[in-house]
Design an enzyme around this catalytic site. Structure first.
Site, mmCIF file in Angstrom:
data_model
loop_
_atom_site.group_PDB
_atom_site.id
_atom_site.type_symbol
_atom_site.label_atom_id
_atom_site.label_comp_id
_atom_site.label_asym_id
_atom_site.label_seq_id
_atom_site.Cartn_x
_atom_site.Cartn_y
_atom_site.Cartn_z
ATOM 1 N N GLY A 97 -12.305 7.900 12.868
ATOM 2 C CA GLY A 97 -13.645 7.221 12.958
ATOM 3 C C GLY A 97 -13.298 6.103 14.135
ATOM 4 O O GLY A 97 -13.701 5.883 15.511
ATOM 5 N N ARG A 107 -2.820 -2.193 -3.594
ATOM 6 C CA ARG A 107 -3.997 -1.284 -3.231
ATOM 7 C C ARG A 107 -3.997 -0.226 -4.855
ATOM 8 O O ARG A 107 -2.918 0.709 -4.492
ATOM 9 C CB ARG A 107 -4.636 -0.614 -1.463
ATOM 10 N N ARG A 124 -8.500 18.016 0.845
ATOM 11 C CA ARG A 124 -9.571 18.661 0.088
ATOM 12 C C ARG A 124 -10.686 18.747 0.886
ATOM 13 O O ARG A 124 -11.083 18.013 1.762
ATOM 14 C CB ARG A 124 -9.705 17.376 -0.204
ATOM 15 N N GLU A 172 -7.792 -2.545 5.158
ATOM 16 C CA GLU A 172 -7.199 -2.779 3.599
ATOM 17 C C GLU A 172 -5.872 -3.873 3.075
ATOM 18 O O GLU A 172 -6.795 -4.709 2.042
ATOM 19 C CB GLU A 172 -7.134 -1.309 3.315
ATOM 20 N N HIS A 213 -16.004 6.447 6.525
ATOM 21 C CA HIS A 213 -14.094 5.947 6.696
ATOM 22 C C HIS A 213 -14.159 7.651 7.026
ATOM 23 O O HIS A 213 -13.606 8.246 5.639
ATOM 24 C CB HIS A 213 -14.166 5.207 5.536
ATOM 25 N N MET A 218 -6.103 15.591 12.298
ATOM 26 C CA MET A 218 -7.228 15.936 13.206
ATOM 27 C C MET A 218 -6.916 15.551 15.106
ATOM 28 O O MET A 218 -7.750 16.446 16.132
ATOM 29 C CB MET A 218 -8.752 14.601 13.349
ATOM 30 N N ASN A 236 0.980 -1.222 -0.329
ATOM 31 C CA ASN A 236 0.320 0.364 0.127
ATOM 32 C C ASN A 236 1.293 1.416 0.241
ATOM 33 O O ASN A 236 1.763 0.998 1.018
ATOM 34 C CB ASN A 236 -0.775 -0.084 1.227
ATOM 35 N N HIS A 281 -12.886 4.493 -1.523
ATOM 36 C CA HIS A 281 -12.438 3.586 -0.053
ATOM 37 C C HIS A 281 -12.596 2.037 0.181
ATOM 38 O O HIS A 281 -13.479 1.875 1.203
ATOM 39 C CB HIS A 281 -13.058 4.186 1.361
#
Length: 401
Positions: free
Chosen positions: A329, A92, A240, A378, A207, A283, A8, A180
């Site tokens: 999350g 991925r 974004r 993932e 997500h 965050m 990934n 996602h």
């Protein structure tokens, strides 16, 4: 021992997991590794499948100037550490475009197709494809499998896929793809175990990370999602903007003289939580800050989640559960509490103690909507698809859909 390597790749980081392809289709994680700070201050970190530390050291910047070099370093170390025979590599890949609706063994023709999609996912697609290209040149006989974030959303009602644009443009591939998908697919696979009462019902999965989106599930299938043609749509994200009036772009072109390149940089790197706060995109930093701009940025994020969740509940015709996943999350109790408050009109009631403790189920006993925290994986999803495809499962294809 045969093993599957999952890659990934990001812009400055490389995440890898190696799985033993055990009997009966079971997958056992052997190693989880990552190289961060590629090209600047690289650091190599790895743990065994049981969580035991294996390596954590800085690397000379000149030794890891780019992703191909990082892959070479990691591959050599993994080969010596694990003592396995590499059977296949799974990747991925963010965008599969209109042609690929399921995992596929990568050929030079497939790689060329995927490279044409780079403008639709400039933050991710070039980096997703770089390790594929490197391994294809170095080990051409090694099977490589591309697993797409867009694939999970294919097969929705055509009403959900269409923009209000002429048919010819839709036929060229300008449509709502959604992203996602590997995360949503994994969470969907876990619901029968962690919340069987809602697994076949109407569920919104949130997500929430540096990239963020919501997905509406009906009986485990994607019905609607907040992202569309690119990863710019829907919720505000780290850098974004999320949903944005196209007229804003026309204004920036006319009034600010911004061309396509300047707009791309602006939309992918200067907006979202970073643009709102003027502080940064993480965050954790925003929650720790006493700057009112940080609180405002978080407020906008939560407000938009509430609005978009209302749209998805309408698409589902009701709501049985909400699942929080991904970095924010899974880890921010404050954010989950704020979102739950926004969803009270749908019948969501939070258990503050369970939420603060980070339990799997965080809804109160009298909540009409189940509230859950389900860590995503993932990489395991990619490993499953890769194992299935290498052994020729009928659930995956070797060519465009």
């Amino acid at each position: 021992m045969d093993a599957i390597l999952v890659v990934n790749a990001g812009s400055s980081s490389l995440k890898l997991q190696m799985f033993e392809a055990a009997p009966a289709g079971m997958l056992r994680r052997l190693v989880e590794a990552r190289i961060e700070g590629v090209g600047t201050a690289p650091r190599f970190h790895a743990v065994a499948g049981d969580g035991a530390a294996l390596i954590d050291r800085a690397l000379p910047p000149e030794a890891v100037p780019d992703l191909p070099a990082a892959l070479h370093v990691a591959e050599d170390w993994l080969r010596g550490q694990a003592g396995v025979t590499l059977a296949a590599v799974g990747h991925r890949v963010v965008h599969g475009g209109p042609a690929y609706d399921r995992p596929i063994v990568v050929t030079p023709a497939v790689l060329a197709d995927l490279e044409r999609l780079v403008p639709l996912a400039p933050l991710h697609q070039p980096h997703n494809l770089a390790p594929i290209r490197t391994l294809m040149a170095r080990r051409p006989d090694l099977p490589q499998v591309a697993c797409f974030d867009t694939a999970f959303h294919r097969g929705r009602d055509p009403l959900a896929d269409r923009f209000a644009i002429p048919q010819a443009l839709h036929d060229e591939g300008i449509r709502r793809y959604g992203f996602h998908g590997l995360s949503y697919e994994y969470v969907t696979s876990r619901l029968p175990e962690v919340a069987p009462e809602i697994a076949g019902g109407r569920v919104i999965v949130a997500h929430l990370g540096s990239g963020a989106s919501l997905c509406a599930l009906a009986a485990g299938r994607s019905v609607e999602t907040t992202m569309g043609f690119t990863g710019l749509d829907g919720l505000p994200m780290g850098t974004r903007p999320g949903r944005l009036d196209p007229g804003v772009l026309l204004h920036l072109m006319a009034a600010k003289g911004m061309d396509a390149g300047a707009l791309e940089h602006f939309l992918y790197r200067d907006c979202g939580l970073k643009g709102l706060s003027g502080i940064g995109s993480d965050m954790r930093d925003l929650e720790a800050s006493d700057d009112p701009r940080a609180a405002f940025a978080i407020g906008v994020f939560v407000y938009r989640i509430g609005l978009e969740a209302g749209m998805l509940a309408a698409a589902l015709g009701g709501l049985d559960g909400v699942v929080f996943t991904a970095g924010i999350g899974e880890n921010s109790a404050r954010l989950r509490a704020a979102v739950a408050e926004r969803l009270a009109w749908l019948g969501a009631v939070l258990d503050p103690v369970a939420n603060a403790q980070g339990r799997s189920r965080i809804s109160a006993a009298d909540s009409r909507v189940a509230l859950l925290v389900v860590p995503t994986n993932e990489e395991l999803m990619v490993a499953r698809h890769t194992a299935a495809l290498v052994v020729g499962s009928s659930s995956v294809s070797r060519g465009p859909a």
